[in-house]
Design a protein around this motif. Structure first.
Motif, PDB file in Angstrom:
ATOM      1  N   UNK A 170       2.285   6.709  -7.057  1.00  0.00           N
ATOM      2  CA  UNK A 170       1.345   7.738  -7.505  1.00  0.00           C
ATOM      3  C   UNK A 170       1.916   9.135  -7.267  1.00  0.00           C
ATOM      4  N   UNK A 171       2.609   9.330  -6.161  1.00  0.00           N
ATOM      5  CA  UNK A 171       3.156  10.651  -5.835  1.00  0.00           C
ATOM      6  C   UNK A 171       4.335  11.020  -6.733  1.00  0.00           C
ATOM      7  N   UNK A 172       5.070  10.034  -7.195  1.00  0.00           N
ATOM      8  CA  UNK A 172       6.278  10.329  -7.974  1.00  0.00           C
ATOM      9  C   UNK A 172       6.077  10.169  -9.469  1.00  0.00           C
ATOM     10  N   UNK A 173       5.022   9.441  -9.878  1.00  0.00           N
ATOM     11  CA  UNK A 173       4.856   9.154 -11.292  1.00  0.00           C
ATOM     12  C   UNK A 173       5.823   8.085 -11.773  1.00  0.00           C
ATOM     13  N   UNK A 227       0.834  -1.211   0.000  1.00  0.00           N
ATOM     14  CA  UNK A 227       0.000   0.000   0.000  1.00  0.00           C
ATOM     15  C   UNK A 227       0.865   1.255   0.000  1.00  0.00           C
ATOM     16  N   UNK A 228       1.922   1.270   0.812  1.00  0.00           N
ATOM     17  CA  UNK A 228       2.788   2.449   0.872  1.00  0.00           C
ATOM     18  C   UNK A 228       3.501   2.670  -0.453  1.00  0.00           C
ATOM     19  N   UNK A 229       3.977   1.598  -1.097  1.00  0.00           N
ATOM     20  CA  UNK A 229       4.654   1.758  -2.377  1.00  0.00           C
ATOM     21  C   UNK A 229       3.680   2.178  -3.477  1.00  0.00           C
ATOM     22  N   UNK A 230       2.431   1.761  -3.362  1.00  0.00           N
ATOM     23  CA  UNK A 230       1.421   2.220  -4.321  1.00  0.00           C
ATOM     24  C   UNK A 230       1.285   3.731  -4.272  1.00  0.00           C
ATOM     25  N   UNK A 231       1.236   4.290  -3.068  1.00  0.00           N
ATOM     26  CA  UNK A 231       1.097   5.743  -2.938  1.00  0.00           C
ATOM     27  C   UNK A 231       2.376   6.444  -3.380  1.00  0.00           C
ATOM     28  N   UNK A 232       3.535   5.889  -3.065  1.00  0.00           N
ATOM     29  CA  UNK A 232       4.777   6.503  -3.531  1.00  0.00           C
ATOM     30  C   UNK A 232       4.841   6.519  -5.050  1.00  0.00           C
ATOM     31  N   UNK A 240       0.810  18.542  -5.571  1.00  0.00           N
ATOM     32  CA  UNK A 240       2.125  17.983  -5.327  1.00  0.00           C
ATOM     33  C   UNK A 240       2.395  16.688  -6.042  1.00  0.00           C
ATOM     34  N   UNK A 241       1.354  16.022  -6.541  1.00  0.00           N
ATOM     35  CA  UNK A 241       1.528  14.742  -7.219  1.00  0.00           C
ATOM     36  C   UNK A 241       1.638  14.990  -8.720  1.00  0.00           C
ATOM     37  N   UNK A 242       2.631  14.410  -9.395  1.00  0.00           N
ATOM     38  CA  UNK A 242       2.780  14.643 -10.834  1.00  0.00           C
ATOM     39  C   UNK A 242       1.659  13.998 -11.632  1.00  0.00           C
ATOM     40  N   UNK A 243       1.281  14.620 -12.711  1.00  0.00           N
ATOM     41  CA  UNK A 243       0.254  14.088 -13.598  1.00  0.00           C
ATOM     42  C   UNK A 243       0.293  14.828 -14.915  1.00  0.00           C
ATOM     43  N   UNK A 244      -0.502  14.362 -15.869  1.00  0.00           N
ATOM     44  CA  UNK A 244      -0.568  15.020 -17.166  1.00  0.00           C
ATOM     45  C   UNK A 244      -1.442  16.259 -17.069  1.00  0.00           C
ATOM     46  N   UNK A 245      -0.996  17.334 -17.686  1.00  0.00           N
ATOM     47  CA  UNK A 245      -1.786  18.559 -17.738  1.00  0.00           C
ATOM     48  C   UNK A 245      -2.769  18.457 -18.893  1.00  0.00           C
ATOM     49  N   UNK A 246      -4.058  18.594 -18.577  1.00  0.00           N
ATOM     50  CA  UNK A 246      -5.083  18.649 -19.613  1.00  0.00           C
ATOM     51  C   UNK A 246      -5.772  20.003 -19.495  1.00  0.00           C
ATOM     52  N   UNK A 247      -6.010  20.636 -20.634  1.00  0.00           N
ATOM     53  CA  UNK A 247      -6.541  21.993 -20.665  1.00  0.00           C
ATOM     54  C   UNK A 247      -7.937  21.999 -21.264  1.00  0.00           C
TER      55      UNK A 247
END
Length: 841
Positions: free
Chosen positions: A59-62, A52-57, A581-588
């Motif tokens: 998601x937070x880091x991409x 579970x902790x690695x799943x969140x890491x 704070x979590x990386x993700x794709x920018x959609x406009x």
């Protein structure tokens, strides 16, 4: 590996690792569920919680390759159990989360990783580091930056016979790692403690991380068959808040119109000035000529003229005739111009005396501006909001540029937004520096003309920083927009040039990432001139976001907030909003989006998708850019999720250059990849085939591609390296060798020596020969700007960038230097010569 978890400024190796900790309670029932899943998968409670902790890491880091550390007791041998002493060691647990595994599958992966690590737990951590020899960084722990641990206790407290005991919270002032997540399991309590480095995280961020771990753990234990990356990080309220704060609605903008007093200067270029009355008459006359030539509303009209007042007037005339403006740079290769004309369905073309021959080869009906008679009563077509206004071409991965169509309402909205964002008034004098082939030129022209300001057009010549500064001073420029690459060259000369920029009140940058370091020098010399950092793909109408910088920042410069009615969402691969704070794709989203790619419905549907966050019928443009939202709501650019890059401010798809390279008749296999050459991002072409040479490949590409898409270096191979799956093995592609200077032709004169030294400095080469070609050695237009600037300083003699194009070898450029120096000396009096000879004594 490096786990990129930092949400604040990058860690500084000089900073002592100050830290603190937060702790949240989790439902005690989760422990029983974790135990049940562990029994089912042949795992342990620790393995489930670690998954579970690695799943969140992840998601937070991409990232999908997640390394964490965990402590082990180091008492695996029976004879160690009764001994008193500290045997604790640290092991690294590296888990692959790629492929979107279900949670129970991820637990299986984690189980194998943990068992493998525990089989070797006696190997000291320091020995592992010594054998792997990772690149060391004083600001980071080697091999991992986050630790996960489970602390279990079978009793509610610590008791000794005859004594009453109580827990005492000790002050927490340091952090051993970036993050340490410790699950605390007691009979009456389940909690998660997060220790964090205070120079990277704040208490709110650490608390958010803890809640995300708890939320993911609860969701995935409820359904272990669900994919791990589908577990929601956000609560329903947090999601609604992010969607609501993604942008704002603005009133529809009025149609763009030129608005200036008749006798006020409208457009200026190289001594030619058009006032607003003259501009109106010329655009009216050209519009009438286009209609006489057969232009009908909605027709695409190419504008292929040299830079000057007509490059502005022709654009306005196309709209007055009801046409769609299609800028065609006459300096592009003829084959590319023909393709662009066909792709945009150009039926009519505006040309001038210098481009008449190029226009004739394109097969469209040409109207020469030299034949136009002024007509202030010329046609004034009123377009519908959803009519196309212009077409701009961007690099395409298929080998052909893509035609992006922008409608009038979107352009009108951005003109109004830019006018407000830049605070433009009739008193401004705005420099348009960008090529008309790029939509940034529209942002530099139209907002100014809509408020009665003066537009100053750079001619076709590329200016050295000294020339730019001289023009700014002479024309009293108040606002200008530059690419960061060119701006950096200007900043390097501010100790001399700053006084000539005194008229500036605003600098706008865009087209590529703005480096932070030169801003300190900028504000040291020009403290009253803010810098607006803009970001925006062509598909979102020029600049989609902006951030105003008024002092040197710490760390990367944000790209800001959405402009106008745009909405900026940061989403995960499933299209769901990610937390700040979590990386993700920018959609406009919003109305300021392109209609799409002309003639490419499938690509349009792929990149322009339905908007699930807005009103029915809305669209989002998937930028492919990876960003993270800062706590204050601004966006920070991190990179791309594909191969697209920015080179010297130009948007580049390596696949387009690769397709052209592959079309060479002697090439049997080709690849174009991005490399760092001499400290700059560059394209490198790899080709396999018979009878090839680097020069033949370069000539082939130059005839078909714009200069920024021509690879900076070519590597000839017997065959392209392939993986066992038969795919290109990019890691096995060799680095290009540095261009070898001609042997035995070292500089022979003082002028050649100075020129050669300047080339070595700019091109980062150990030496050059007098017959070496600047561009064959890796030079390009921006490096030519740097050379011209240094030549001016070294010889106190005016040099332009075009001089390097006309004299591309050390020998020829040095001869030109000597010629100009002799010419200057011949014009000096004897007293001036004596004074110059004694000036440095």
């Amino acid at each position: 590996m490096v786990l990129e978890t930092a949400h604040g400024p990058a860690a500084d190796p000089r900073i002592h690792r100050q830290g603190s900790a937060v702790e949240i309670d989790l439902p005690r029932a989760l422990v029983d569920r974790a135990d049940a899943l562990a029994r089912e998968r042949g795992a342990t409670r620790f393995m489930v919680l670690l998954a579970a902790a690695q799943t969140v890491l992840a998601r937070w880091t991409g990232q999908t390759d997640i390394c964490v550390g965990t402590p082990v007791a180091g008492r695996g041998r029976l004879e160690l159990e009764p001994l008193v002493g500290f045997f604790v060691n640290t092991v690294v647990l590296r888990t692959d989360l790629s492929g979107r595994p279900a949670f129970h599958t991820l637990v299986d992966r984690v189980r194998d990783v943990v068992l493998g690590a525990f089989d070797h737990q006696e190997v000291p951590f320091e020995q592992v580091v010594g054998r792997l020899r990772p690149k060391r960084d004083l600001s980071r722990n080697p091999l991992f930056q986050a630790m996960v641990d489970v602390q279990e206790s079978s009793a509610t407290g610590i008791g000794l016979p005859g004594l009453e005991t109580a827990d005492v919270a000790l002050p927490w002032g340091s952090a051993k790692f970036d993050l340490t997540a410790t699950f605390v399991v007691r009979p009456d309590r389940f909690a998660l403690n997060v220790e964090y480095a205070a120079d990277l995280f704040d208490p709110d961020t650490a608390t958010r991380f803890a809640h995300h771990v708890g939320r993911v753990l609860e969701a995935l234990l409820a359904d272990p068959t669900a994919r791990a990356d589908e577990a929601a990080l956000l609560s329903a309220d947090e999601r609604r808040h992010l969607v609501a704060d993604a942008g704002r609605d603005a009133e529809p903008a009025p149609p763009f119109e030129v608005a200036g007093p008749p006798h006020a200067p409208a457009v200026v270029c190289e001594g030619t000035t058009l006032d607003y009355a003259r501009l109106d008459a010329l655009t009216g006359g050209l519009a009438a000529a286009l209609i006489r030539a057969g232009t009908a509303p909605g027709d695409a009209v190419g504008v292929c003229v040299d830079r000057g007042v007509w490059s502005v007037a022709a654009m306005l005339a196309v709209w007055r005739a009801g046409g769609v403006y299609v800028p065609l740079d006459p300096r592009l290769p003829g084959e590319r111009l023909r393709y662009m004309g066909e792709e945009a369905a150009v039926r009519h073309l505006v040309c001038d005396a210098g481009t008449r021959d190029r226009a004739a080869a394109l097969g469209a009906v040409a109207v020469d501006v030299g034949d136009v008679l002024p007509d202030p009563d010329g046609p004034r077509h009123a377009p519908r909001r959803d009519d196309l206004a212009y077409v701009i071409f961007t690099s395409g991965s298929t080998g052909r540029p893509k035609a992006v169509g922008i409608e009038h309402h979107a352009l009108d909205a951005h003109v109004a937004t830019a006018r407000e964002a830049f605070g433009l008034t009739a008193r401004d004098r705005v420099l348009t520096f960008a090529s008309t082939s790029f939509d940034a030129s529209l942002e530099q022209i139209l907002p100014a003309l809509s408020t009665g300001a003066t537009v100053l057009v750079r001619p076709d010549d590329i200016w050295a920083p000294e020339e730019l500064a001289a023009r700014v001073a002479a024309e009293r420029v108040t606002v200008m927009e530059l690419t960061p690459s060119y701006w950096t060259e200007l900043v390097a000369r501010l100790d001399v040039l700053a006084p000539r920029l005194a008229s500036l009140r605003l600098l706008v940058t865009g087209g590529e990432a703005l480096p932070a370091d030169p801003l300190e020098r900028w504000f040291a010399h020009l403290p009253g001139v803010p810098v607006v950092n803009t970001y925006g793909p062509t598909e979102a109408v020029i600049s989609a976001t902006a951030h105003t910088v008024t002092s040197a920042p710490a760390g990367r410069v944000p790209i800001g907030r959405p402009l106008g009615s745009r909405r900026a969402h940061v989403v995960d691969p499933l299209g769901e909003p990610v937390p700040p704070g979590v990386p993700g794709e920018l959609v406009l989203g919003g109305p300021e989006l392109a209609r799409g790619y002309l003639g490419r419905p499938a690509l349009t549907a792929e990149r322009f998708v339905p908007d699930p966050f807005g009103t029915p019928g809305g669209r989002l443009y998937r930028t492919g850019d990876v960003v993270r939202r800062l706590p204050g709501g601004e966006l920070k650019f991190l990179g791309r999720n594909d191969d697209q890059v920015k080179i010297r401010g130009f948007r580049v798809e390596p696949g387009e250059a690769e397709a052209v390279l592959r079309a060479h008749p002697g090439v049997s296999g080709a690849a174009v990849v991005v490399r760092t050459l001499n400290g700059e991002t560059a394209l490198v072409g790899y080709a396999a085939g018979g009878g090839l040479s680097q020069e033949s490949l370069r000539t082939h590409c130059r005839a078909r591609l714009p200069h920024y898409l021509v690879p900076s270096a070519f590597v000839l191979l017997d065959a392209l390296p392939l993986t066992v799956q038969g795919k290109l093995d990019t890691a096995a592609l060799p680095e290009p060798a540095a261009p070898a200077p001609h042997a035995g032709v070292a500089p022979r004169t003082p002028a050649e020596t100075v020129v050669a030294q300047i080339w070595c400095e700019v091109l980062d080469l150990p030496k050059v020969g007098v017959h070496d070609d600047f561009f064959a050695l890796g030079g390009h237009s921006l490096r030519a700007v740097a050379v011209a600037s240094r030549l001016r300083t070294a010889f106190d003699c005016p040099f332009q960038v075009r001089d390097l194009f006309e004299h591309p070898t050390v020998e020829r450029l040095a001869a030109e230097v000597e010629r100009r120096l002799l010419e200057l000396i011949s014009q000096m009096s004897d007293d001036e010569i004596d004074l110059s000879l004694t000036a440095d004594l």
